[in-house]
Motif scaffolding. Structure first.
Motif, PDB file in Angstrom:
ATOM      1  N   ASP A   1       0.796  -1.237   0.000  1.00  0.00           N
ATOM      2  CA  ASP A   1       0.000   0.000   0.000  1.00  0.00           C
ATOM      3  C   ASP A   1       0.826   1.283   0.000  1.00  0.00           C
ATOM      4  OD1 ASP A   1      -2.236  -1.544   0.032  1.00  0.00           O
ATOM      5  OD2 ASP A   1      -2.670  -1.300   2.172  1.00  0.00           O
ATOM      6  N   ASN A   2       2.140   1.174   0.189  1.00  0.00           N
ATOM      7  CA  ASN A   2       2.975   2.378   0.264  1.00  0.00           C
ATOM      8  C   ASN A   2       4.136   2.232  -0.714  1.00  0.00           C
ATOM      9  OD1 ASN A   2       1.932   3.916   2.876  1.00  0.00           O
ATOM     10  ND2 ASN A   2       1.933   1.732   3.323  1.00  0.00           N
TER      11      ASN A   2
ATOM     12  N   ARG B   1       4.604  10.063   4.971  1.00  0.00           N
ATOM     13  CA  ARG B   1       3.322   9.466   5.358  1.00  0.00           C
ATOM     14  C   ARG B   1       3.338   7.971   5.041  1.00  0.00           C
ATOM     15  NH1 ARG B   1      -2.104   8.683   3.332  1.00  0.00           N
ATOM     16  NH2 ARG B   1      -3.654   9.384   4.875  1.00  0.00           N
TER      17      ARG B   1
ATOM     18  N   ILE C   1       0.575   4.470   5.410  1.00  0.00           N
ATOM     19  CA  ILE C   1      -0.767   4.023   5.798  1.00  0.00           C
ATOM     20  C   ILE C   1      -0.795   2.509   5.972  1.00  0.00           C
ATOM     21  CG2 ILE C   1      -1.589   3.890   3.388  1.00  0.00           C
ATOM     22  CD1 ILE C   1      -4.332   4.949   4.539  1.00  0.00           C
TER      23      ILE C   1
ATOM     24  N   ASN D   1      -3.655  -0.324   6.103  1.00  0.00           N
ATOM     25  CA  ASN D   1      -5.085  -0.524   5.857  1.00  0.00           C
ATOM     26  C   ASN D   1      -5.560  -1.855   6.433  1.00  0.00           C
ATOM     27  OD1 ASN D   1      -5.848   1.801   4.223  1.00  0.00           O
ATOM     28  ND2 ASN D   1      -4.389   0.970   2.725  1.00  0.00           N
TER      29      ASN D   1
ATOM     30  N   GLU E   1      -5.482   6.812  14.158  1.00  0.00           N
ATOM     31  CA  GLU E   1      -6.049   5.481  13.963  1.00  0.00           C
ATOM     32  C   GLU E   1      -7.566   5.542  14.043  1.00  0.00           C
ATOM     33  OE1 GLU E   1      -4.716   2.594  16.853  1.00  0.00           O
ATOM     34  OE2 GLU E   1      -5.780   0.946  15.887  1.00  0.00           O
TER      35      GLU E   1
ATOM     36  N   LYS F   1      -8.102   2.317   9.227  1.00  0.00           N
ATOM     37  CA  LYS F   1      -6.730   2.639   8.840  1.00  0.00           C
ATOM     38  C   LYS F   1      -5.927   3.169  10.026  1.00  0.00           C
ATOM     39  CE  LYS F   1      -7.729   7.371   7.291  1.00  0.00           C
ATOM     40  NZ  LYS F   1      -8.659   7.560   8.398  1.00  0.00           N
TER      41      LYS F   1
ATOM     42  N   VAL G   1      -2.586   5.570  10.400  1.00  0.00           N
ATOM     43  CA  VAL G   1      -1.743   6.440   9.576  1.00  0.00           C
ATOM     44  C   VAL G   1      -0.618   7.043  10.415  1.00  0.00           C
ATOM     45  CG1 VAL G   1      -1.711   8.497   8.110  1.00  0.00           C
ATOM     46  CG2 VAL G   1      -3.716   7.010   8.103  1.00  0.00           C
TER      47      VAL G   1
ATOM     48  N   GLU H   1       2.270  10.089  10.107  1.00  0.00           N
ATOM     49  CA  GLU H   1       2.417  11.255   9.241  1.00  0.00           C
ATOM     50  C   GLU H   1       3.251  12.339   9.907  1.00  0.00           C
ATOM     51  OE1 GLU H   1      -0.963  13.178   6.331  1.00  0.00           O
ATOM     52  OE2 GLU H   1      -1.511  12.495   8.308  1.00  0.00           O
TER      53      GLU H   1
ATOM     54  N   ARG I   1       1.234  17.090   9.713  1.00  0.00           N
ATOM     55  CA  ARG I   1      -0.180  16.849   9.543  1.00  0.00           C
ATOM     56  C   ARG I   1      -0.918  18.174   9.411  1.00  0.00           C
ATOM     57  NH1 ARG I   1      -3.061  13.180  13.995  1.00  0.00           N
ATOM     58  NH2 ARG I   1      -1.870  14.591  15.269  1.00  0.00           N
TER      59      ARG I   1
END
Lengths: 90, 119, 512
Positions: free
Chosen positions: A25-26, A45, A47, A49, A79, A83, A85, A87, A90
């Motif tokens: 996913d990243n 960032r 994530i 999932n 959270e 998901k 995340v 980061e 932000r």
């Protein structure tokens, strides 16, 4: 430019599924494998999932189960049910 | 700056002179000889003669270093609490100005440790 | 597996955000029988201004039901591993018995801190007005107690075979080098609740503990110590939550009022430096006490402070927060720190509850490779000299007690930031009395609150004041609880070495 966020997970069966989901996913994630743990760095960032982990594991996964595999992290956390995340700026 | 506290905050210094049973603390440091990893500490009477300190305190502390027997004592450069210092060997620590918790450092010209590695 | 596969989930009645909301909103109320400032007497004296306590939110949004469920799961996993390690004689399968000395430091120097953290979080949790931070502190207090217990349970297995592990609590309150972690934590616990969280949750947990747990535990794995890896990672999984509390509480303070910024900055500066000095013993464990090494201290510092800390402080710069003061000094020290500290314990192993040794040739070569700028130039000649003395039966010990820094309480062994051959010696006067420091960082801390540090219980001075069992080395060791001739001295010739060699030989005989 934001620095890396990172997440470190245990090299366990469940840990591996989570690591695979994160890598998928990243696109910019860099995976560093050490004895017994894996550190994933990603610019700005990252994530995690729930659905991606579920399809890796083939079972329902509550994101709070991450607690069992986490070793460390860097970045601001956000959270919810779907998901998790990490980061900066932000 | 005062301590940030919820009430007056005043406690005695734990290492005040009167807690050492008539002795004062003196720290010694032989520069360029880091085989001894830090300055060393001794409780000594303030009436102790400086030469006595050199012979009976400093000597036993440092004599296992091979450079020690090669020291030319007349060449030694002393520093007391960061200032150049010319001790009177026959005067007491107090009369030489060596106070409680003073740091007495010395340099031995020509001797810079094993292999000149400051060790 | 096929991405199309439908995973059946049981929908929860409330979402995560709603459940967390119910836990943390409405639990706190304005008191009416007593004024709020009497009920929460520590909430404002530090000068931190909070206008809206509800603005604090735990980003994990952990609720009590989930907390108990996952913590119980972690415990079950850990104790299964501990049993398995004991049943399979795991102590015989580590790479080398020298490694156990790192566990001795851990058990006597770190595990008691976990217990202090338990007390500290229980205390500050009580004193925050908002329910969000109170719940987070309560969970952390329980976590820290769990860490202290699981570490003692795990390492107790080694106590059956190796020396120096028999009484960590007693040693923690008495032994000279353990006053370093003890005084660190006491400093934090005697501060107000906001400084405590900045000290422990942010500066220590967020900025620095990665250096303690992550590469070191990975190193434990590499050296065959399955039990320690498991408690380490079991603790570290809680640590991720603690780190997040650290970052959130900092952001919370900074967002609540601009007047908080300089106070927080000063705490960050202070506790970065205190934490960094505390970690010097861990740094030494990484470079010298793991027979198989994962990464050097300098590499770990690069990854976990310079890189990760760089990103963190860049993120915080929008509030006006800067990189901690003297972070540049820590980076200058990274190529020498561990060698200076190992040399210190080599000097004073007589009074330590663990063994030291001269690294073997392979280990010296690894150090040369990892520290190309400094090791062969400055430190290898030291070890070679000491090794030659030891081969002649004249193992070097320093027979005099060291001068200690009045703040970090470490012997004054660190060198000038720009000259690794000169000791960095700093001093100041306060109310007519001299005070000595290992660094500008420690001196600044003293000068800001001298009344606090004039009380330092400095182990060397306490011996001279007659408070440590007597004036001779055997009396002091007895008072420390260190058994002379087995717990202390060089690894070479120790009972630990004897038992290890017996196991190794019997394994070789069995293999034919």
């Amino acid at each position: 430019m934001a620095g890396n966020v990172s997440i470190t997970l245990q090299n366990t069966d469940e840990g591996r599924a989570i690591i695979n989901a994160i890598s998928a996913d990243n696109a910019e994630a860099v995976v560093n494998v050490y004895p017994s743990m894996t550190k994933i760095d990603c610019p700005g960032r990252l994530i995690v999932n729930r659905e991606s982990i579920e399809s890796e594991m083939g079972r329902p996964f509550d994101l709070q189960e991450l607690q069992l595999s986490l070793v460390s992290l860097a970045g601001n956390v956000d959270e919810d049910d779907d998901k998790f995340v990490l980061e900066w700026n932000r | 700056m005062a301590v940030v506290s919820i009430s007056p905050y005043k406690l005695p210094a734990k290492d005040a002179l009167e807690n050492f049973h008539g002795n004062q603390l003196v720290y010694l440091h032989w520069e360029d000889h880091l085989m001894f990893c830090a300055p060393v500490a001794f409780p000594l009477p303030s009436g102790m003669v400086f030469d006595d300190l050199v012979q009976n305190v400093l000597g036993p502390a440092y004599q296992q270093h091979p450079d020690f027997s090669n020291i030319t004592w007349s060449d030694v450069k002393w520093t007391l609490d960061g200032k150049p210092f010319d001790p009177d060997p026959q005067a007491s620590l107090a009369d030489n100005g060596v106070g409680h918790k003073s740091l007495l450092s010395f340099v031995t010209p020509g001797l810079q440790g094993i292999g000149n590695k400051h060790f | 597996m096929n991405a199309e596969t439908k995973i059946e989930r049981k929908a929860k009645k409330l979402g995560l955000k709603e459940r967390y909301g119910h836990l943390t909103r409405g639990l706190g109320w304005e008191t009416s029988y007593q004024p709020m400032d009497k009920v929460f007497p520590f909430a404002s004296y530090e000068g931190i201004k909070i206008h809206d306590w509800d603005a604090f939110e735990d980003p994990f949004r952990l609720t009590m039901d989930a907390y108990w469920k996952y913590q119980a799961e972690k415990e079950r996993k850990l104790y299964a591993v501990i049993d398995s390690f004991a049943q399979n004689n795991g102590q015989m399968k580590i790479t080398d018995a020298r490694y156990v000395n790192a566990l001795k430091i851990f058990l006597t120097g770190v595990s008691p801190l976990e217990y202090m953290a338990h007390r500290g979080y229980a205390h500050v949790g009580r004193h925050f007005v908002g329910a969000g931070p109170r719940v987070a502190c309560q969970m952390q207090a329980i976590d820290e107690l769990r860490h202290a217990q699981t570490q003692m349970h795990t390492i107790s297995h080694y106590n059956k075979y190796f020396d120096g592990l028999h009484d960590p609590r007693h040693m923690f309150d008495r032994v000279w080098y353990l006053s370093v972690p003890k005084s660190f934590f006491e400093d934090a616990m005697t501060a107000g609740p906001f400084e405590f969280l900045t000290a422990i949750s942010f500066s220590f947990e967020y900025v620095l503990t990665n250096l303690l747990f992550v590469p070191f535990m990975s190193g434990a794995a590499y050296n065959g110590d399955m039990a320690t890896v498991t408690f380490g990672f079991s603790a570290q999984s809680d640590e991720s939550r603690h780190m997040t509390l650290g970052l959130e509480i900092i952001k919370f303070m900074l967002e609540q009022d601009a007047d908080n910024v300089p106070i927080v900055q000063r705490w960050i500066d202070k506790w970065f430096w205190r934490g960094y000095r505390l970690l010097s013993i861990v740094a030494m464990m990484m470079d010298y006490m793991l027979p198989k090494r994962v990464m050097s201290w300098a590499e770990a510092w690069g990854i976990y402070f310079e890189e990760a800390g760089g990103a963190l402080f860049e993120d915080l710069s929008r509030y006006g927060i800067t990189t901690p003061k003297y972070a540049d000094v820590a980076s200058k020290e990274k190529d020498r720190l561990t060698h200076e500290v190992w040399s210190t314990f080599y000097n004073y192993t007589r009074a330590a509850a663990f063994h030291t040794w001269i690294p073997n040739d392979d280990e010296l070569a690894w150090l040369s490779e990892k520290y190309p700028e400094t090791f062969d130039q400055l430190y290898r000649p030291r070890y070679e000299h000491w090794r030659s003395l030891q081969q002649k039966g004249e193992r070097f010990y320093n027979n005099s007690l060291p001068q200690l820094c009045n703040v970090c309480q470490i012997p004054m062994v660190f060198t000038e930031p720009d000259d690794p051959t000169k000791l960095c010696l700093r001093s100041t006067e306060f109310e007519g009395e001299k005070y000595h420091f290992c660094s500008d960082g420690c001196k600044d801390i003293f000068e800001f609150e001298p009344q606090k540090y004039v009380q330092s219980w400095l182990p060397v001075h306490q011996i001279f004041q007659g408070n440590c069992g007597g004036a001779t080395m055997p009396e002091v060791l007895d008072w420390y609880g260190i058994k002379n001739g087995s717990d202390n001295l060089d690894y070479e010739g120790s009972p630990d070495q004897t038992i290890w060699n017996d196991w190794t030989k019997s394994a070789q005989r069995a293999a034919g």
